[in-house]
Motif scaffolding. Sequence first.
Motif, PDB file in Angstrom:
ATOM      1  N   VAL A   1       0.832  -1.211   0.000  1.00 14.69           N
ATOM      2  CA  VAL A   1       0.000   0.000   0.000  1.00 14.69           C
ATOM      3  C   VAL A   1       0.862   1.254   0.000  1.00 14.69           C
ATOM      4  CG1 VAL A   1      -1.657   1.328   1.353  1.00 14.69           C
ATOM      5  CG2 VAL A   1      -1.965  -1.139   1.102  1.00 14.69           C
ATOM      6  N   MET A   2       1.906   1.265   0.822  1.00 15.49           N
ATOM      7  CA  MET A   2       2.762   2.454   0.914  1.00 15.49           C
ATOM      8  C   MET A   2       3.499   2.731  -0.389  1.00 15.49           C
ATOM      9  SD  MET A   2       2.433   4.054   3.733  1.00 15.49           S
ATOM     10  CE  MET A   2       0.710   3.665   3.442  1.00 15.49           C
ATOM     11  N   ASN A   3       3.992   1.702  -1.034  1.00 18.31           N
ATOM     12  CA  ASN A   3       4.716   1.924  -2.283  1.00 18.31           C
ATOM     13  C   ASN A   3       3.785   2.372  -3.400  1.00 18.31           C
ATOM     14  OD1 ASN A   3       7.754   1.215  -2.198  1.00 18.31           O
ATOM     15  ND2 ASN A   3       6.827  -0.407  -0.979  1.00 18.31           N
ATOM     16  N   ILE A   4       2.549   1.884  -3.407  1.00 20.62           N
ATOM     17  CA  ILE A   4       1.562   2.379  -4.372  1.00 20.62           C
ATOM     18  C   ILE A   4       1.302   3.860  -4.120  1.00 20.62           C
ATOM     19  CG2 ILE A   4      -0.838   2.245  -5.093  1.00 20.62           C
ATOM     20  CD1 ILE A   4       0.857   0.015  -6.236  1.00 20.62           C
ATOM     21  N   ILE A   5       1.105   4.230  -2.855  1.00 16.83           N
ATOM     22  CA  ILE A   5       0.861   5.633  -2.521  1.00 16.83           C
ATOM     23  C   ILE A   5       2.039   6.499  -2.936  1.00 16.83           C
ATOM     24  CG2 ILE A   5       0.647   7.245  -0.583  1.00 16.83           C
ATOM     25  CD1 ILE A   5      -1.068   5.149   0.828  1.00 16.83           C
TER      26      ILE A   5
ATOM     27  N   VAL B   1      -9.487  13.983  -1.279  1.00 15.96           N
ATOM     28  CA  VAL B   1      -9.862  12.751  -0.594  1.00 15.96           C
ATOM     29  C   VAL B   1      -8.702  11.759  -0.592  1.00 15.96           C
ATOM     30  CG1 VAL B   1     -11.448  10.783  -0.606  1.00 15.96           C
ATOM     31  CG2 VAL B   1     -12.304  13.077  -1.131  1.00 15.96           C
ATOM     32  N   TRP B   2      -8.006  11.665  -1.732  1.00 17.76           N
ATOM     33  CA  TRP B   2      -6.813  10.814  -1.803  1.00 17.76           C
ATOM     34  C   TRP B   2      -5.804  11.221  -0.739  1.00 17.76           C
ATOM     35  CZ3 TRP B   2      -4.362   6.646  -3.923  1.00 17.76           C
ATOM     36  CH2 TRP B   2      -2.969   6.635  -3.894  1.00 17.76           C
ATOM     37  N   CYS B   3      -5.584  12.508  -0.586  1.00 16.22           N
ATOM     38  CA  CYS B   3      -4.609  12.984   0.398  1.00 16.22           C
ATOM     39  C   CYS B   3      -5.068  12.698   1.824  1.00 16.22           C
ATOM     40  CB  CYS B   3      -4.368  14.480   0.217  1.00 16.22           C
ATOM     41  SG  CYS B   3      -3.427  14.894  -1.266  1.00 16.22           S
ATOM     42  N   ASP B   4      -6.361  12.874   2.100  1.00 13.03           N
ATOM     43  CA  ASP B   4      -6.885  12.570   3.433  1.00 13.03           C
ATOM     44  C   ASP B   4      -6.633  11.107   3.804  1.00 13.03           C
ATOM     45  OD1 ASP B   4      -7.862  15.126   4.049  1.00 13.03           O
ATOM     46  OD2 ASP B   4      -9.755  14.754   3.019  1.00 13.03           O
ATOM     47  N   ILE B   5      -6.901  10.222   2.852  1.00 18.27           N
ATOM     48  CA  ILE B   5      -6.756   8.785   3.129  1.00 18.27           C
ATOM     49  C   ILE B   5      -5.290   8.381   3.166  1.00 18.27           C
ATOM     50  CG2 ILE B   5      -7.254   6.472   2.255  1.00 18.27           C
ATOM     51  CD1 ILE B   5      -9.837   7.611   1.070  1.00 18.27           C
ATOM     52  N   SER B   6      -4.512   8.813   2.168  1.00 19.86           N
ATOM     53  CA  SER B   6      -3.120   8.368   2.071  1.00 19.86           C
ATOM     54  C   SER B   6      -2.267   8.870   3.225  1.00 19.86           C
ATOM     55  CB  SER B   6      -2.518   8.813   0.733  1.00 19.86           C
ATOM     56  OG  SER B   6      -2.477  10.229   0.634  1.00 19.86           O
ATOM     57  N   THR B   7      -2.509  10.102   3.688  1.00 19.95           N
ATOM     58  CA  THR B   7      -1.706  10.607   4.804  1.00 19.95           C
ATOM     59  C   THR B   7      -1.997   9.840   6.088  1.00 19.95           C
ATOM     60  OG1 THR B   7      -3.375  12.350   5.132  1.00 19.95           O
ATOM     61  CG2 THR B   7      -1.396  12.916   3.867  1.00 19.95           C
ATOM     62  N   LYS B   8      -3.248   9.447   6.306  1.00 20.47           N
ATOM     63  CA  LYS B   8      -3.560   8.623   7.473  1.00 20.47           C
ATOM     64  C   LYS B   8      -2.909   7.245   7.358  1.00 20.47           C
ATOM     65  CE  LYS B   8      -6.033  11.377  10.000  1.00 20.47           C
ATOM     66  NZ  LYS B   8      -5.549  11.830  11.311  1.00 20.47           N
ATOM     67  N   LEU B   9      -2.909   6.677   6.155  1.00 23.07           N
ATOM     68  CA  LEU B   9      -2.269   5.376   5.969  1.00 23.07           C
ATOM     69  C   LEU B   9      -0.764   5.454   6.202  1.00 23.07           C
ATOM     70  CD1 LEU B   9      -4.213   4.049   2.851  1.00 23.07           C
ATOM     71  CD2 LEU B   9      -4.331   3.170   5.190  1.00 23.07           C
ATOM     72  N   ILE B  10      -0.150   6.573   5.823  1.00 20.69           N
ATOM     73  CA  ILE B  10       1.282   6.751   6.090  1.00 20.69           C
ATOM     74  C   ILE B  10       1.554   6.734   7.589  1.00 20.69           C
ATOM     75  CG2 ILE B  10       3.188   8.407   5.944  1.00 20.69           C
ATOM     76  CD1 ILE B  10       2.070   9.247   3.204  1.00 20.69           C
TER      77      ILE B  10
ATOM     78  N   PRO C   1      -2.937  -0.149  14.486  1.00 23.32           N
ATOM     79  CA  PRO C   1      -2.558   1.029  13.688  1.00 23.32           C
ATOM     80  C   PRO C   1      -3.709   1.992  13.435  1.00 23.32           C
ATOM     81  CG  PRO C   1      -1.543  -0.924  12.769  1.00 23.32           C
ATOM     82  CD  PRO C   1      -2.484  -1.400  13.835  1.00 23.32           C
ATOM     83  N   LEU C   2      -4.935   1.471  13.353  1.00 19.86           N
ATOM     84  CA  LEU C   2      -6.094   2.363  13.191  1.00 19.86           C
ATOM     85  C   LEU C   2      -6.253   3.279  14.394  1.00 19.86           C
ATOM     86  CD1 LEU C   2      -8.752  -0.091  11.685  1.00 19.86           C
ATOM     87  CD2 LEU C   2      -7.337   1.568  10.456  1.00 19.86           C
ATOM     88  N   VAL C   3      -5.924   2.771  15.577  1.00 16.83           N
ATOM     89  CA  VAL C   3      -5.990   3.591  16.790  1.00 16.83           C
ATOM     90  C   VAL C   3      -4.992   4.741  16.698  1.00 16.83           C
ATOM     91  CG1 VAL C   3      -5.660   3.600  19.297  1.00 16.83           C
ATOM     92  CG2 VAL C   3      -6.803   1.656  18.188  1.00 16.83           C
ATOM     93  N   PHE C   4      -3.778   4.445  16.254  1.00 15.93           N
ATOM     94  CA  PHE C   4      -2.768   5.502  16.140  1.00 15.93           C
ATOM     95  C   PHE C   4      -3.096   6.469  14.999  1.00 15.93           C
ATOM     96  CE2 PHE C   4      -0.365   2.329  18.536  1.00 15.93           C
ATOM     97  CZ  PHE C   4       0.185   3.135  19.521  1.00 15.93           C
ATOM     98  N   MET C   5      -3.750   5.977  13.964  1.00 17.48           N
ATOM     99  CA  MET C   5      -4.210   6.873  12.899  1.00 17.48           C
ATOM    100  C   MET C   5      -5.249   7.847  13.443  1.00 17.48           C
ATOM    101  SD  MET C   5      -4.385   3.921   9.950  1.00 17.48           S
ATOM    102  CE  MET C   5      -5.384   4.829   8.783  1.00 17.48           C
ATOM    103  N   ALA C   6      -6.116   7.364  14.340  1.00 13.52           N
ATOM    104  CA  ALA C   6      -7.112   8.247  14.960  1.00 13.52           C
ATOM    105  C   ALA C   6      -6.444   9.214  15.928  1.00 13.52           C
ATOM    106  CB  ALA C   6      -8.172   7.410  15.674  1.00 13.52           C
ATOM    107  N   LEU C   7      -5.454   8.733  16.698  1.00 14.92           N
ATOM    108  CA  LEU C   7      -4.760   9.591  17.651  1.00 14.92           C
ATOM    109  C   LEU C   7      -3.958  10.683  16.956  1.00 14.92           C
ATOM    110  CD1 LEU C   7      -3.490   6.967  20.263  1.00 14.92           C
ATOM    111  CD2 LEU C   7      -5.300   8.665  20.583  1.00 14.92           C
ATOM    112  N   HIS C   8      -3.593  10.443  15.703  1.00 13.97           N
ATOM    113  CA  HIS C   8      -2.863  11.459  14.952  1.00 13.97           C
ATOM    114  C   HIS C   8      -3.647  12.760  14.877  1.00 13.97           C
ATOM    115  CE1 HIS C   8      -2.129  13.296  10.820  1.00 13.97           C
ATOM    116  NE2 HIS C   8      -1.054  13.604  11.512  1.00 13.97           N
ATOM    117  N   TYR C   9      -4.970  12.671  14.917  1.00 14.31           N
ATOM    118  CA  TYR C   9      -5.794  13.881  14.847  1.00 14.31           C
ATOM    119  C   TYR C   9      -5.491  14.834  16.004  1.00 14.31           C
ATOM    120  CZ  TYR C   9      -9.890  16.924  14.745  1.00 14.31           C
ATOM    121  OH  TYR C   9     -10.706  18.029  14.717  1.00 14.31           O
ATOM    122  N   VAL C  10      -5.075  14.288  17.150  1.00 18.75           N
ATOM    123  CA  VAL C  10      -4.764  15.133  18.312  1.00 18.75           C
ATOM    124  C   VAL C  10      -3.664  16.127  17.965  1.00 18.75           C
ATOM    125  CG1 VAL C  10      -3.933  15.130  20.702  1.00 18.75           C
ATOM    126  CG2 VAL C  10      -5.507  13.339  19.911  1.00 18.75           C
TER     127      VAL C  10
END
Length: 323
Positions: A41-45, A63-72, A121-130
């Motif tokens: 996924v990361m290399n595709i992004i 939308v691509w940026c919103d999703i891809s930055t969270k995945l990073i 990792p989804l938890v840390f993706m959510a915590l990134h919002y802080v």
Amino acid sequence: MQPPSLPFSAFLAAILVIIPLPWHWRARNVGTLAIMIWLFVMNIIYGVNIIVWTGNVDNPAPVWCDISTKLIVGANVALPIATMCICKHLELVSSNRHVRMDNKDRQRRIIFDSIMCFCLPLVFMALHYVVQGHRYDIIEDFGCQPAIYVSIAALFLVYMPPLVFSLATLVYAALALHHFMRRRLSFVMHLQNSNSALTTHRYLRLMAMAVTEMFWGTALTAFNIYSNFSYGLRPWISWQNVHSNFSRVDLYPTLYLSPSFLRSLYLFWWAMPASAFIFFLFFGFGEEARKEYWKVFILFRVYVLRLPVQSASRCSASIPNTR
């Protein structure tokens, strides 16, 4: 203008890292599957970002940026978690503790590793919002990047967790190696008694891959922390202050970026393709890989070249079985 070799390297890395997926899927090695999926996924992004944002700082795909930055953000913690799960399993199999890998035990391990490698990792993706001061950044030639408000909170929520899981990986790897050295003469029999699908060769290959990825990722994370925090911390005044004008997108043309910062960007960009290449070196030339390559070759002979089945069977019988 970026050279065409950059997106080519990213997409090649994505293809190579996914090649060993079939036999790891059959073995239900969740840790290695997670490494493959996250690196793919990361290399595709990264490859898409290079193509879309070469020579510009436009914002054509929010939308691509919103999703891809969270995945990073998620991948930065998911990869060390996956290596930790691999070494944890290796330590358990090689220990003196009574281990019987029956179906229930395997199912419990699959569930635990799946939660660790994909749900945590989804938890840390959510915590990134802080510590997400604004929507995201766009850097010319590199595309969307996560926005992080460099502060004490960011240190503990974004930068430290990968190091913590890398440290846990090191502990499990050291214990597993200790068990292996203590019983190296009877290790094959020990693996058979524990009903593990591992062989000594696969055990050592998994260990070497996990430790290599761990050291490589730890070095990059440590350098990332140094690069971001060497200029000091930003004050955490309040939630409203940190998230004020949250919807903005910061644009960074390379003309205004320092050479040292650009070198850092290139280093971190190449980290993902390099990690995929490292993974493929460990698993793309093993016995399982060679058998799969032969199966694909036989299918190609039968269904594309239309050669007789008997000819393909003779070819299959000549498959080497060396390790």
